[in-house]
Scaffold this motif. Structure first.
Motif, PDB file in Angstrom:
ATOM      1  N   LYS A 256       0.827  -1.211   0.000  1.00 40.27           N
ATOM      2  CA  LYS A 256       0.000   0.000   0.000  1.00 40.27           C
ATOM      3  C   LYS A 256       0.856   1.254   0.000  1.00 40.27           C
ATOM      4  CE  LYS A 256      -4.068  -2.090   2.039  1.00 40.27           C
ATOM      5  NZ  LYS A 256      -4.913  -2.236   3.191  1.00 40.27           N
ATOM      6  N   VAL A 257       1.994   1.215   0.723  1.00 37.36           N
ATOM      7  CA  VAL A 257       2.916   2.362   0.740  1.00 37.36           C
ATOM      8  C   VAL A 257       3.476   2.583  -0.661  1.00 37.36           C
ATOM      9  CG1 VAL A 257       5.155   3.198   1.596  1.00 37.36           C
ATOM     10  CG2 VAL A 257       3.521   2.164   3.182  1.00 37.36           C
ATOM     11  N   ILE A 258       3.918   1.498  -1.299  1.00 31.84           N
ATOM     12  CA  ILE A 258       4.464   1.615  -2.659  1.00 31.84           C
ATOM     13  C   ILE A 258       3.408   2.211  -3.591  1.00 31.84           C
ATOM     14  CG2 ILE A 258       5.249   0.286  -4.674  1.00 31.84           C
ATOM     15  CD1 ILE A 258       6.589  -1.649  -2.574  1.00 31.84           C
ATOM     16  N   PHE A 259       2.170   1.715  -3.502  1.00 26.97           N
ATOM     17  CA  PHE A 259       1.108   2.223  -4.368  1.00 26.97           C
ATOM     18  C   PHE A 259       0.697   3.644  -4.001  1.00 26.97           C
ATOM     19  CE2 PHE A 259      -0.534  -2.283  -5.567  1.00 26.97           C
ATOM     20  CZ  PHE A 259       0.566  -2.452  -6.400  1.00 26.97           C
ATOM     21  N   SER A 260       1.033   4.093  -2.784  1.00 26.74           N
ATOM     22  CA  SER A 260       0.752   5.493  -2.443  1.00 26.74           C
ATOM     23  C   SER A 260       1.748   6.418  -3.151  1.00 26.74           C
ATOM     24  CB  SER A 260       0.793   5.714  -0.933  1.00 26.74           C
ATOM     25  OG  SER A 260       2.117   5.720  -0.447  1.00 26.74           O
ATOM     26  N   PHE A 261       2.967   5.911  -3.399  1.00 27.92           N
ATOM     27  CA  PHE A 261       3.958   6.673  -4.176  1.00 27.92           C
ATOM     28  C   PHE A 261       3.572   6.694  -5.646  1.00 27.92           C
ATOM     29  CE2 PHE A 261       7.306   5.097  -0.963  1.00 27.92           C
ATOM     30  CZ  PHE A 261       7.255   6.255  -0.223  1.00 27.92           C
ATOM     31  N   GLN A 262       3.140   5.528  -6.149  1.00 33.46           N
ATOM     32  CA  GLN A 262       2.793   5.385  -7.556  1.00 33.46           C
ATOM     33  C   GLN A 262       1.703   4.335  -7.689  1.00 33.46           C
ATOM     34  OE1 GLN A 262       3.757   7.020 -10.396  1.00 33.46           O
ATOM     35  NE2 GLN A 262       2.219   5.757 -11.381  1.00 33.46           N
ATOM     36  N   LYS A 263       0.586   4.742  -8.263  1.00 32.53           N
ATOM     37  CA  LYS A 263      -0.548   3.835  -8.444  1.00 32.53           C
ATOM     38  C   LYS A 263      -0.168   2.674  -9.368  1.00 32.53           C
ATOM     39  CE  LYS A 263      -5.337   4.114 -10.045  1.00 32.53           C
ATOM     40  NZ  LYS A 263      -5.238   3.333 -11.284  1.00 32.53           N
ATOM     41  N   GLN A 264      -0.686   1.497  -9.057  1.00 26.96           N
ATOM     42  CA  GLN A 264      -0.504   0.323  -9.914  1.00 26.96           C
ATOM     43  C   GLN A 264      -1.277   0.575 -11.207  1.00 26.96           C
ATOM     44  OE1 GLN A 264       1.228  -2.167 -10.507  1.00 26.96           O
ATOM     45  NE2 GLN A 264       0.257  -4.124 -10.311  1.00 26.96           N
ATOM     46  N   PRO A 265      -0.618   0.542 -12.386  1.00 27.71           N
ATOM     47  CA  PRO A 265      -1.301   0.926 -13.625  1.00 27.71           C
ATOM     48  C   PRO A 265      -2.136  -0.167 -14.293  1.00 27.71           C
ATOM     49  CG  PRO A 265       1.011   0.518 -14.054  1.00 27.71           C
ATOM     50  CD  PRO A 265       0.820   0.365 -12.566  1.00 27.71           C
ATOM     51  N   VAL A 266      -2.115  -1.387 -13.760  1.00 24.90           N
ATOM     52  CA  VAL A 266      -2.888  -2.487 -14.362  1.00 24.90           C
ATOM     53  C   VAL A 266      -3.717  -3.153 -13.271  1.00 24.90           C
ATOM     54  CG1 VAL A 266      -1.191  -2.863 -16.203  1.00 24.90           C
ATOM     55  CG2 VAL A 266      -1.006  -4.165 -14.070  1.00 24.90           C
ATOM     56  N   PRO A 267      -4.724  -3.945 -13.667  1.00 22.37           N
ATOM     57  CA  PRO A 267      -5.534  -4.630 -12.650  1.00 22.37           C
ATOM     58  C   PRO A 267      -4.660  -5.504 -11.744  1.00 22.37           C
ATOM     59  CG  PRO A 267      -6.535  -4.860 -14.815  1.00 22.37           C
ATOM     60  CD  PRO A 267      -5.178  -4.249 -15.023  1.00 22.37           C
ATOM     61  N   TYR A 268      -5.020  -5.545 -10.465  1.00 28.72           N
ATOM     62  CA  TYR A 268      -4.289  -6.405  -9.539  1.00 28.72           C
ATOM     63  C   TYR A 268      -5.229  -6.878  -8.438  1.00 28.72           C
ATOM     64  CZ  TYR A 268      -4.035  -2.687  -6.027  1.00 28.72           C
ATOM     65  OH  TYR A 268      -4.360  -1.732  -5.099  1.00 28.72           O
ATOM     66  N   GLN A 269      -4.834  -7.981  -7.833  1.00 29.69           N
ATOM     67  CA  GLN A 269      -5.552  -8.519  -6.681  1.00 29.69           C
ATOM     68  C   GLN A 269      -4.509  -9.029  -5.693  1.00 29.69           C
ATOM     69  OE1 GLN A 269      -8.935  -8.837  -5.962  1.00 29.69           O
ATOM     70  NE2 GLN A 269      -9.363  -7.600  -7.760  1.00 29.69           N
ATOM     71  N   ILE A 270      -4.865  -9.009  -4.416  1.00 27.24           N
ATOM     72  CA  ILE A 270      -4.000  -9.536  -3.366  1.00 27.24           C
ATOM     73  C   ILE A 270      -4.658 -10.793  -2.802  1.00 27.24           C
ATOM     74  CG2 ILE A 270      -2.923  -9.070  -1.123  1.00 27.24           C
ATOM     75  CD1 ILE A 270      -3.059  -6.055  -1.916  1.00 27.24           C
ATOM     76  N   PHE A 271      -3.878 -11.853  -2.708  1.00 26.60           N
ATOM     77  CA  PHE A 271      -4.377 -13.145  -2.229  1.00 26.60           C
ATOM     78  C   PHE A 271      -3.503 -13.656  -1.090  1.00 26.60           C
ATOM     79  CE2 PHE A 271      -5.294 -12.699  -6.736  1.00 26.60           C
ATOM     80  CZ  PHE A 271      -6.660 -12.905  -6.761  1.00 26.60           C
ATOM     81  N   GLU A 272      -4.032 -14.606  -0.350  1.00 24.40           N
ATOM     82  CA  GLU A 272      -3.262 -15.200   0.733  1.00 24.40           C
ATOM     83  C   GLU A 272      -2.672 -16.550   0.351  1.00 24.40           C
ATOM     84  OE1 GLU A 272      -4.794 -15.077   4.656  1.00 24.40           O
ATOM     85  OE2 GLU A 272      -5.562 -13.042   4.440  1.00 24.40           O
ATOM     86  N   SER A 273      -3.080 -17.107  -0.810  1.00 24.99           N
ATOM     87  CA  SER A 273      -2.563 -18.421  -1.189  1.00 24.99           C
ATOM     88  C   SER A 273      -2.351 -18.509  -2.700  1.00 24.99           C
ATOM     89  CB  SER A 273      -3.516 -19.526  -0.746  1.00 24.99           C
ATOM     90  OG  SER A 273      -4.708 -19.482  -1.510  1.00 24.99           O
ATOM     91  N   GLU A 274      -1.487 -19.453  -3.114  1.00 20.29           N
ATOM     92  CA  GLU A 274      -1.187 -19.656  -4.531  1.00 20.29           C
ATOM     93  C   GLU A 274      -2.400 -20.049  -5.360  1.00 20.29           C
ATOM     94  OE1 GLU A 274       2.135 -22.057  -5.758  1.00 20.29           O
ATOM     95  OE2 GLU A 274       3.442 -21.134  -4.262  1.00 20.29           O
ATOM     96  N   PRO A 275      -3.222 -21.018  -4.912  1.00 16.13           N
ATOM     97  CA  PRO A 275      -4.349 -21.428  -5.761  1.00 16.13           C
ATOM     98  C   PRO A 275      -5.281 -20.280  -6.129  1.00 16.13           C
ATOM     99  CG  PRO A 275      -4.018 -23.024  -4.002  1.00 16.13           C
ATOM    100  CD  PRO A 275      -3.125 -21.855  -3.714  1.00 16.13           C
ATOM    101  N   GLU A 276      -5.542 -19.384  -5.184  1.00 11.60           N
ATOM    102  CA  GLU A 276      -6.409 -18.231  -5.467  1.00 11.60           C
ATOM    103  C   GLU A 276      -5.768 -17.325  -6.515  1.00 11.60           C
ATOM    104  OE1 GLU A 276      -8.417 -17.101  -1.234  1.00 11.60           O
ATOM    105  OE2 GLU A 276      -6.245 -16.864  -1.391  1.00 11.60           O
ATOM    106  N   ALA A 277      -4.477 -17.058  -6.350  1.00 12.78           N
ATOM    107  CA  ALA A 277      -3.759 -16.181  -7.281  1.00 12.78           C
ATOM    108  C   ALA A 277      -3.722 -16.798  -8.672  1.00 12.78           C
ATOM    109  CB  ALA A 277      -2.344 -15.915  -6.776  1.00 12.78           C
ATOM    110  N   GLU A 278      -3.432 -18.089  -8.738  1.00 16.80           N
ATOM    111  CA  GLU A 278      -3.372 -18.772 -10.037  1.00 16.80           C
ATOM    112  C   GLU A 278      -4.729 -18.756 -10.733  1.00 16.80           C
ATOM    113  OE1 GLU A 278      -0.057 -22.120 -10.225  1.00 16.80           O
ATOM    114  OE2 GLU A 278      -1.452 -22.450  -8.555  1.00 16.80           O
ATOM    115  N   ALA A 279      -5.791 -18.999  -9.984  1.00 20.68           N
ATOM    116  CA  ALA A 279      -7.136 -19.000 -10.572  1.00 20.68           C
ATOM    117  C   ALA A 279      -7.470 -17.621 -11.142  1.00 20.68           C
ATOM    118  CB  ALA A 279      -8.173 -19.415  -9.533  1.00 20.68           C
ATOM    119  N   TRP A 280      -7.143 -16.573 -10.407  1.00 18.99           N
ATOM    120  CA  TRP A 280      -7.432 -15.213 -10.892  1.00 18.99           C
ATOM    121  C   TRP A 280      -6.637 -14.914 -12.156  1.00 18.99           C
ATOM    122  CZ3 TRP A 280      -4.637 -10.512 -11.210  1.00 18.99           C
ATOM    123  CH2 TRP A 280      -5.440  -9.391 -11.519  1.00 18.99           C
ATOM    124  N   VAL A 281      -5.351 -15.251 -12.160  1.00 20.62           N
ATOM    125  CA  VAL A 281      -4.513 -14.994 -13.334  1.00 20.62           C
ATOM    126  C   VAL A 281      -5.027 -15.774 -14.532  1.00 20.62           C
ATOM    127  CG1 VAL A 281      -2.205 -15.457 -14.283  1.00 20.62           C
ATOM    128  CG2 VAL A 281      -2.442 -14.211 -12.134  1.00 20.62           C
TER     129      VAL A 281
END
Length: 129
Positions: free
Chosen positions: A98-123
């Protein structure tokens, strides 16, 4: 030099960037940023999964370097990155993002996950043309 992150392009167009837990130094952080930019060398659509499960907290100067990298590579990301998934089980590391994104907004869609399977499914749900 102990790597700050391992960039794995073997599953391209899905790129995995796994943080090692090693302390960030100017040298290993610059290497990580250069390797991340190199993923765009094919000028083809991609998606990136950042696995921060083992990430250490980067120094404030390195957080700023990451934000500067986002700003400098914004057009590259907009043109080729379908999205970024972040695997961040640690609340402190989520706060750093969040600190990094306060310096510079993320320019593409993103999601934050707690596990690999969730992240892989979203991607996998992203359209990689």
């Amino acid at each position: 030099m102990e790597p700050y992150a391992i960039v794995d392009e073997s599953g391209f167009p899905v790129v995995w960037i796994r943080f090692t837990g090693n302390k960030s130094t100017d040298q290993n952080f610059q290497t990580y940023l250069a390797q991340t930019k190199a993923c765009y060398r094919y000028s083809k659509p991609l998606a990136i999964i950042f696995d921060a499960s083992n990430a250490g907290i980067p120094s404030l100067s390195h957080q700023k370097m990451q934000a500067d990298w986002l700003k400098e590579n914004k057009e590259l990301m907009i043109n080729y990155c379908a999205g970024t998934a972040y695997i961040i089980p640690n609340a402190a590391i989520r706060a750093i993002l969040k600190v990094i994104f306060s310096f510079q907004k993320q320019p593409v869609p993103y999601q934050i996950f707690e596990s690999e399977p969730e992240a892989e499914a979203w991607v996998q749900s992203l359209v990689l043309k």
